[in-house]
Design an enzyme around this catalytic site. Structure first.
Site, PDB file in Angstrom:
ATOM      1  N   ASP A 148       0.846  -1.191   0.000  1.00 19.43           N
ATOM      2  CA  ASP A 148       0.000   0.000   0.000  1.00 19.43           C
ATOM      3  C   ASP A 148       0.887   1.248   0.000  1.00 19.43           C
ATOM      4  O   ASP A 148       1.982   1.245   0.528  1.00 19.43           O
ATOM      5  CB  ASP A 148      -0.874   0.050   1.261  1.00 19.43           C
ATOM      6  CG  ASP A 148      -1.740  -1.192   1.379  1.00 19.43           C
ATOM      7  OD1 ASP A 148      -2.068  -1.756   0.339  1.00 19.43           O
ATOM      8  OD2 ASP A 148      -2.052  -1.577   2.511  1.00 19.43           O
ATOM      9  N   ASP A 165       1.528   8.458   8.477  1.00 15.86           N
ATOM     10  CA  ASP A 165       1.597   7.055   8.925  1.00 15.86           C
ATOM     11  C   ASP A 165       2.976   6.775   9.494  1.00 15.86           C
ATOM     12  O   ASP A 165       3.126   6.130  10.528  1.00 15.86           O
ATOM     13  CB  ASP A 165       1.457   6.058   7.770  1.00 15.86           C
ATOM     14  CG  ASP A 165       0.143   6.088   7.078  1.00 15.86           C
ATOM     15  OD1 ASP A 165      -0.455   7.163   7.043  1.00 15.86           O
ATOM     16  OD2 ASP A 165      -0.271   5.043   6.567  1.00 15.86           O
ATOM     17  N   GLU A 177       1.865  -2.606  11.399  1.00 22.25           N
ATOM     18  CA  GLU A 177       1.394  -2.789  10.028  1.00 22.25           C
ATOM     19  C   GLU A 177       2.360  -2.143   9.035  1.00 22.25           C
ATOM     20  O   GLU A 177       2.459  -2.563   7.896  1.00 22.25           O
ATOM     21  CB  GLU A 177      -0.005  -2.179   9.877  1.00 22.25           C
ATOM     22  CG  GLU A 177      -0.659  -2.545   8.568  1.00 22.25           C
ATOM     23  CD  GLU A 177      -1.945  -1.794   8.306  1.00 22.25           C
ATOM     24  OE1 GLU A 177      -2.908  -2.003   9.046  1.00 22.25           O
ATOM     25  OE2 GLU A 177      -1.983  -0.997   7.365  1.00 22.25           O
ATOM     26  N   GLU A 178       3.074  -1.123   9.474  1.00 18.59           N
ATOM     27  CA  GLU A 178       3.977  -0.408   8.573  1.00 18.59           C
ATOM     28  C   GLU A 178       5.383  -0.996   8.518  1.00 18.59           C
ATOM     29  O   GLU A 178       6.234  -0.456   7.816  1.00 18.59           O
ATOM     30  CB  GLU A 178       4.061   1.072   8.968  1.00 18.59           C
ATOM     31  CG  GLU A 178       2.739   1.812   8.900  1.00 18.59           C
ATOM     32  CD  GLU A 178       2.105   1.800   7.509  1.00 18.59           C
ATOM     33  OE1 GLU A 178       2.797   1.503   6.521  1.00 18.59           O
ATOM     34  OE2 GLU A 178       0.889   2.053   7.428  1.00 18.59           O
ATOM     35  N   ASP A 198      -1.574  -0.878  14.366  1.00  9.75           N
ATOM     36  CA  ASP A 198      -1.711  -0.185  13.080  1.00  9.75           C
ATOM     37  C   ASP A 198      -1.620   1.292  13.460  1.00  9.75           C
ATOM     38  O   ASP A 198      -2.545   1.835  14.079  1.00  9.75           O
ATOM     39  CB  ASP A 198      -3.071  -0.513  12.453  1.00  9.75           C
ATOM     40  CG  ASP A 198      -3.271   0.225  11.136  1.00  9.75           C
ATOM     41  OD1 ASP A 198      -2.427   1.070  10.793  1.00  9.75           O
ATOM     42  OD2 ASP A 198      -4.288  -0.041  10.468  1.00  9.75           O
ATOM     43  N   LEU A 255      -1.699   4.260  11.962  1.00 13.50           N
ATOM     44  CA  LEU A 255      -2.701   5.218  11.480  1.00 13.50           C
ATOM     45  C   LEU A 255      -3.597   4.513  10.471  1.00 13.50           C
ATOM     46  O   LEU A 255      -3.255   4.371   9.291  1.00 13.50           O
ATOM     47  CB  LEU A 255      -2.006   6.430  10.850  1.00 13.50           C
ATOM     48  CG  LEU A 255      -2.660   7.779  11.128  1.00 13.50           C
ATOM     49  CD1 LEU A 255      -2.941   7.995  12.603  1.00 13.50           C
ATOM     50  CD2 LEU A 255      -1.801   8.894  10.601  1.00 13.50           C
ATOM     51  N   ASP A 256      -4.709   4.046  10.973  1.00 12.41           N
ATOM     52  CA  ASP A 256      -5.632   3.280  10.140  1.00 12.41           C
ATOM     53  C   ASP A 256      -6.553   4.234   9.374  1.00 12.41           C
ATOM     54  O   ASP A 256      -6.980   5.245   9.913  1.00 12.41           O
ATOM     55  CB  ASP A 256      -6.473   2.372  11.040  1.00 12.41           C
ATOM     56  CG  ASP A 256      -7.458   1.570  10.246  1.00 12.41           C
ATOM     57  OD1 ASP A 256      -7.036   0.764   9.421  1.00 12.41           O
ATOM     58  OD2 ASP A 256      -8.675   1.780  10.439  1.00 12.41           O
ATOM     59  N   GLU A 316      -5.549  -5.204  12.818  1.00  9.56           N
ATOM     60  CA  GLU A 316      -6.858  -4.558  12.735  1.00  9.56           C
ATOM     61  C   GLU A 316      -7.982  -5.467  13.251  1.00  9.56           C
ATOM     62  O   GLU A 316      -8.718  -5.093  14.170  1.00  9.56           O
ATOM     63  CB  GLU A 316      -7.136  -4.159  11.270  1.00  9.56           C
ATOM     64  CG  GLU A 316      -6.163  -3.099  10.768  1.00  9.56           C
ATOM     65  CD  GLU A 316      -6.132  -2.935   9.252  1.00  9.56           C
ATOM     66  OE1 GLU A 316      -6.372  -3.914   8.535  1.00  9.56           O
ATOM     67  OE2 GLU A 316      -5.854  -1.827   8.779  1.00  9.56           O
TER      68      GLU A 316
HETATM   69  P1  AHM Z   1     -11.284   0.153   0.936  1.00 10.08           P
HETATM   70  O1  AHM Z   1     -10.835   1.489   0.461  1.00 10.08           O
HETATM   71  O2  AHM Z   1     -10.815  -0.984   0.080  1.00 10.08           O
HETATM   72  O3  AHM Z   1     -12.770   0.089   1.187  1.00 10.08           O
HETATM   73  O4  AHM Z   1     -10.561  -0.071   2.342  1.00 10.08           O
HETATM   74  C1  AHM Z   1     -10.903   0.660   3.461  1.00 10.08           C
HETATM   75  C2  AHM Z   1     -10.404  -0.042   4.673  1.00 10.08           C
HETATM   76  C3  AHM Z   1     -10.835   0.607   5.952  1.00 10.08           C
HETATM   77  O5  AHM Z   1     -11.969   0.008   6.493  1.00 10.08           O
HETATM   78  C4  AHM Z   1      -9.624   0.430   6.814  1.00 10.08           C
HETATM   79  O6  AHM Z   1      -9.556   1.397   7.808  1.00 10.08           O
HETATM   80  C5  AHM Z   1      -8.515   0.589   5.827  1.00 10.08           C
HETATM   81  O7  AHM Z   1      -9.000   0.003   4.643  1.00 10.08           O
HETATM   82  C6  AHM Z   1      -7.263  -0.127   6.218  1.00 10.08           C
HETATM   83  O8  AHM Z   1      -6.232   0.305   5.424  1.00 10.08           O
HETATM   84  P2  AHM Z   1      -5.008   1.183   6.065  1.00 10.08           P
HETATM   85  O9  AHM Z   1      -4.632   0.566   7.371  1.00 10.08           O
HETATM   86  O10 AHM Z   1      -3.922   1.032   5.040  1.00 10.08           O
HETATM   87  O11 AHM Z   1      -5.478   2.584   6.199  1.00 10.08           O
HETATM   88 MG    MG Z   2      -5.195  -0.141   8.822  1.00 18.18          MG
END
Ligand code: AHM
Ligand code: MG
Length: 338
Positions: A63, A69, A92-93, A115, A117-118, A274
């Site tokens: 990602d 983050d 996560e990072e 995680d 910054l989710d 998560e």
């Molecule tokens: P999407 O854009 O495929 O719907 O994904 C959204 C989801 C969220 O529910 C979640 O907070 C996030 O992806 C997790 O990704 P990250 O930790 O990289 O922000």
């Molecule tokens: Mg996340």
């Protein structure tokens, strides 16, 4: 006027609930609270600084990583390294776990997963994001450094879990397996203050939360359940920040879904960082959390740090209803699975 109870005070009071507590977990939770305040300060002034936008890297699962983050990741690691209360972290990072040497020769029995910054796609547009964390008691030899098995424990072994929501106000919600409590940051005194005691999720709610844009990519049984939510005139709410979506559901009831898609056949969300911590919180608040294949999330075997899982979590009656739809419409017979 009710007396203010700060997070520190609450955590220390709760330590008495654990007769053999050494204060280590208490210290760890307080350190996470401090890290959350530092991250909060930066999130709040993000628009003023040159730290918004995409950094020049990708995280271990490919990602795009936002600068904030990285900042949150660094701050959490720094706070936990200095605390001396944990012997390792996994983020996560970060591709690999980070072993933390004992501070003042004092060995620690806990590891922390997080995680930082989710919901990072929301950062640039000033929409709520969150930090998610989980704490495990180490299972490796306490005489040596932490090991991968300390982090690959199923969610049912979590000692504590929580999240921080950087929203219109900043909230820290956590559980140590004895209910869920929420604390709102009072910026005037710089303290998290008890604001939501013993949070109980409603048995049902009026919201469903799913990325409806992927509808055609979901399995038939999940499409049927989503159709049902729509037929029932439930309201669709999807922020794209799991912490925010789960926070709404904790208070107002509803169901959050992230099923498998063609792009993410195992689901997108990370089990360790998560799904497990948030499942622990939701269950502690009286809710349910299962995969879209109907396994209890907290019982899933964890094989690697960045493992993904599908998820359906929230109000207990709604998760049960989702289960019925999956059982009824699933092409593969999965009756009997819990
Ligand atoms: P999407 O854009 O495929 O719907 O994904 C959204 C989801 C969220 O529910 C979640 O907070 C996030 O992806 C997790 O990704 P990250 O930790 O990289 O922000
Ligand atoms: Mg996340």
């Amino acid at each position: 006027m009710n007396r203010i109870v700060t997070l520190d005070e609450f955590i220390i009071r709760r330590q008495k609930d654990f007769p053999f507590a050494s204060g280590e977990l208490t210290g760890l939770l307080r350190d996470i609270g401090v890290a959350a305040k530092i991250v909060n300060r930066e999130v709040n002034k993000a628009g003023l600084l040159n730290i918004l936008g995409v950094a020049d890297s990708q995280n271990s699962t490919g990602d795009v990583v936002q600068k904030l983050d990285l900042y949150a990741n660094d701050k959490l690691i720094e706070c936990l390294k200095n605390s001396g209360e944990c012997c390792g972290v996994a983020s996560e990072e970060c591709e690999e776990l980070i072993a933390i040497p004992p501070v003042d020769d004092k060995p620690s029995k806990y590891v922390v997963v997080f995680d930082p910054l989710d919901g990072s796609s929301n950062i640039d547009v000033n929409v709520s994001v969150g930090t998610i964390f989980g704490i495990y008691r180490r299972v490796s030899d306490p005489a040596g450094p932490c090991a991968i098995e300390d982090f690959l424990q199923p969610g049912n072994q979590l000692v504590a879990a929580g999240y921080v929501l950087y929203g219109t106000s900043t909230l820290l919600v956590y559980t140590t397996g004895r209910g869920v409590n929420g604390f709102t940051l009072d910026p005037t005194i710089g303290e998290f203050c008890l604001s939501h005691q013993n949070i109980q999720i409603p048995a049902r709610g009026n919201y469903y939360s799913v990325n409806q844009g992927y509808y055609l990519k979901f399995d038939l049984e999940m499409r049927r359940y989503i159709d049902h939510c729509s037929d029932m005139n439930l309201m669709l709410r999807y922020i794209g920040s799991m912490v925010s979506d789960i926070h709404r559901i904790l208070f107002q009831g509803g169901i959050f879904l992230y099923p498998n898609t063609r792009k993410y056949p195992q689901g997108k969300l990370r089990l360790v960082y998560e799904c497990n911590p948030l499942s622990f919180i939701v269950e502690q608040a009286g809710g349910k959390a299962m995969t879209c294949q109907l396994e209890r999330v907290l019982d899933l075997e964890v094989n690697h740090l960045h493992q993904r899982a599908t998820i359906a979590m929230g109000s207990p009656d709604m998760v049960d209803e989702m289960k019925e739809f999956v059982q009824r419409y699933s092409a593969t017979p999965i009756f009997g699975k819990r």
